[in-house]
Design an enzyme around this catalytic site. Structure first.
Site, PDB file in Angstrom:
ATOM      1  N   ASP A 178       0.869  -1.181   0.000  1.00 28.03           N
ATOM      2  CA  ASP A 178       0.000   0.000   0.000  1.00 28.03           C
ATOM      3  C   ASP A 178       0.902   1.225   0.000  1.00 28.03           C
ATOM      4  O   ASP A 178       2.105   1.130   0.278  1.00 28.03           O
ATOM      5  CB  ASP A 178      -0.894  -0.007   1.256  1.00 28.03           C
ATOM      6  CG  ASP A 178      -1.784   1.227   1.317  1.00 28.03           C
ATOM      7  OD1 ASP A 178      -2.248   1.680   0.257  1.00 28.03           O
ATOM      8  OD2 ASP A 178      -1.999   1.757   2.426  1.00 28.03           O
ATOM      9  N   SER A 179       0.311   2.371  -0.270  1.00 23.47           N
ATOM     10  CA  SER A 179       1.072   3.619  -0.191  1.00 23.47           C
ATOM     11  C   SER A 179       1.512   3.899   1.244  1.00 23.47           C
ATOM     12  O   SER A 179       2.459   4.643   1.461  1.00 23.47           O
ATOM     13  CB  SER A 179       0.204   4.770  -0.704  1.00 23.47           C
ATOM     14  OG  SER A 179      -1.033   4.755  -0.022  1.00 23.47           O
ATOM     15  N   CYS A 185      -3.760  -1.018  -2.014  1.00 21.32           N
ATOM     16  CA  CYS A 185      -4.077   0.391  -2.260  1.00 21.32           C
ATOM     17  C   CYS A 185      -5.098   0.512  -3.395  1.00 21.32           C
ATOM     18  O   CYS A 185      -4.857   0.031  -4.505  1.00 21.32           O
ATOM     19  CB  CYS A 185      -2.781   1.105  -2.644  1.00 21.32           C
ATOM     20  SG  CYS A 185      -2.999   2.842  -3.003  1.00 21.32           S
ATOM     21  N   GLU A 221      -5.236   9.064   9.880  1.00 25.58           N
ATOM     22  CA  GLU A 221      -3.830   9.039  10.297  1.00 25.58           C
ATOM     23  C   GLU A 221      -3.615   9.829  11.584  1.00 25.58           C
ATOM     24  O   GLU A 221      -2.702   9.548  12.351  1.00 25.58           O
ATOM     25  CB  GLU A 221      -2.958   9.568   9.171  1.00 25.58           C
ATOM     26  CG  GLU A 221      -3.146   8.652   7.997  1.00 25.58           C
ATOM     27  CD  GLU A 221      -1.982   8.535   7.085  1.00 25.58           C
ATOM     28  OE1 GLU A 221      -1.151   9.443   7.079  1.00 25.58           O
ATOM     29  OE2 GLU A 221      -1.930   7.525   6.382  1.00 25.58           O
ATOM     30  N   CYS A 230     -11.176   2.859  -0.294  1.00 28.36           N
ATOM     31  CA  CYS A 230      -9.857   3.371   0.069  1.00 28.36           C
ATOM     32  C   CYS A 230      -9.409   2.603   1.311  1.00 28.36           C
ATOM     33  O   CYS A 230     -10.247   2.280   2.165  1.00 28.36           O
ATOM     34  CB  CYS A 230      -9.957   4.870   0.377  1.00 28.36           C
ATOM     35  SG  CYS A 230      -8.442   5.563   1.061  1.00 28.36           S
ATOM     36  N   HIS A 277      -8.053   3.318   4.034  1.00 27.86           N
ATOM     37  CA  HIS A 277      -8.301   3.862   5.371  1.00 27.86           C
ATOM     38  C   HIS A 277      -9.774   3.834   5.788  1.00 27.86           C
ATOM     39  O   HIS A 277     -10.085   3.948   6.963  1.00 27.86           O
ATOM     40  CB  HIS A 277      -7.833   5.315   5.439  1.00 27.86           C
ATOM     41  CG  HIS A 277      -6.351   5.490   5.353  1.00 27.86           C
ATOM     42  ND1 HIS A 277      -5.600   5.028   4.293  1.00 27.86           N
ATOM     43  CD2 HIS A 277      -5.488   6.090   6.195  1.00 27.86           C
ATOM     44  CE1 HIS A 277      -4.334   5.348   4.493  1.00 27.86           C
ATOM     45  NE2 HIS A 277      -4.230   5.987   5.637  1.00 27.86           N
TER      46      HIS A 277
HETATM   47  N1  DGL Z   1      -3.927   3.784  -0.041  1.00 25.14           N
HETATM   48  C1  DGL Z   1      -4.695   4.832  -0.675  1.00 25.14           C
HETATM   49  C2  DGL Z   1      -5.949   4.223  -1.312  1.00 25.14           C
HETATM   50  O1  DGL Z   1      -6.425   3.176  -0.911  1.00 25.14           O
HETATM   51  C3  DGL Z   1      -5.050   5.930   0.315  1.00 25.14           C
HETATM   52  C4  DGL Z   1      -3.862   6.729   0.799  1.00 25.14           C
HETATM   53  C5  DGL Z   1      -3.164   7.472  -0.332  1.00 25.14           C
HETATM   54  O2  DGL Z   1      -3.726   8.428  -0.881  1.00 25.14           O
HETATM   55  O3  DGL Z   1      -2.058   7.066  -0.673  1.00 25.14           O
HETATM   56  O4  DGL Z   1      -6.480   4.790  -2.234  1.00 25.14           O
END
Ligand code: DGL
Length: 263
Positions: A8-9, A71, A147, A179, A181
């Site tokens: 993931d990011s 992600c 976060e 997403c 989160h």
């Molecule tokens: N992981 C990203 C997503 O699921 C959210 C966080 C980001 O913007 O990197 O889209």
């Protein structure tokens, strides 16, 4: 047997790891959080594709047997533009399939700006049920709120109302938490939507697909001792300690501290 790679990011993708752990307690997981380059959700498609390619190469170099792109933004933009010889899953298709299954006609997609702009969810939904009405809603404040640890804060509730009220007014019956989160905001989102709206978690649906496909591909860990030996190893491209505390919030106690890696 080798681990499942997940990337993931950032740390939000650990919601997918938590879902995988519930379904596949015998599998070890190697997680890469590209915390140095977070967020992906505001970046261009070419940049997200480049980062995704590097992350896949890193996980492959560590010997994983398959990869889950946790992600949503990377799944939306990069999945069909990257190359790897390993089985790879994204989170868009499983989320779309479940939304198409439960919706009575109108679906709202909650996601980052880049995921919404990509049109990936509406495309996936229209392949499955072309008659569905689909509306996207970018919710850029949700990631920073999570976060900050403010999942259950009056400010977050107000912001959720601002984002979701237009979708509710236009009659959606199903919302996709598109997403990494957003599953952490589910109780707050539920308070805004009430109980009549179906909430679909892409993280949960992706984990279900991975569990099924691993078995089909003969890659699933079947040893009875495996659950006791299975572990989660975390790698991060930045060493900031706040990510460690967020990882604890999602996974509980960590087996080892995150490893700082260059990708
Ligand atoms: N992981 C990203 C997503 O699921 C959210 C966080 C980001 O913007 O990197 O889209």
């Amino acid at each position: 047997m080798s681990s499942i790679g997940v990337f993931d990011s950032g740390v939000g993708g650990l919601t997918v790891v938590a879902a995988l752990r519930r379904r596949l307690p015998g599998e070890s997981i190697l997680y890469l959080g590209d915390t140095a380059r977070l967020p992906y959700g505001t970046k261009s498609a070419d940049t997200v594709v480049r980062y995704t390619q590097r992350n896949l190469a890193f996980l492959a170099s560590r010997g994983v047997k398959a990869i889950v792109v946790a992600c949503n933004t990377a799944s939306a933009l990069a999945l069909d533009r990257v190359e790897t010889s390993l089985p790879v899953w994204g989170v868009i298709e499983p989320g779309a399939q479940e939304a198409a299954r439960v919706s009575s006609g109108s679906v709202g997609i909650l996601a980052t700006e880049t995921t919404i702009r990509s049109g990936a969810y509406p495309r996936a939904l229209s392949r499955i049920r072309p008659e569905l009405e689909v509306q996207g809603k970018a919710c850029p404040l949700f990631v920073p709120l999570v976060e900050e640890g403010w999942e259950d804060d009056p400010v977050t509730f107000e912001i959720a109302r601002r984002y979701l009220d237009p979708l509710l007014e236009s009659g959606v019956d199903t919302m996709v938490l598109g997403c990494t989160h957003y599953p952490l905001l589910e109780p707050t989102i539920r308070r805004v939507t009430g109980s009549r709206i179906q909430l679909v978690s892409s993280a949960e649906e992706a984990a279900a697909h991975v569990a099924e496909d691993l078995a089909r591909l003969g890659l699933r860990e079947n040893s009875t001792d495996a659950a006791g030996e299975a572990r989660v190893d975390l790698c991060m491209t930045d060493s900031a300690s706040r990510f460690e505390s967020m990882a604890r919030r999602i996974l509980g106690e960590l087996e080892t501290p995150p490893e700082h890696v260059n990708v």
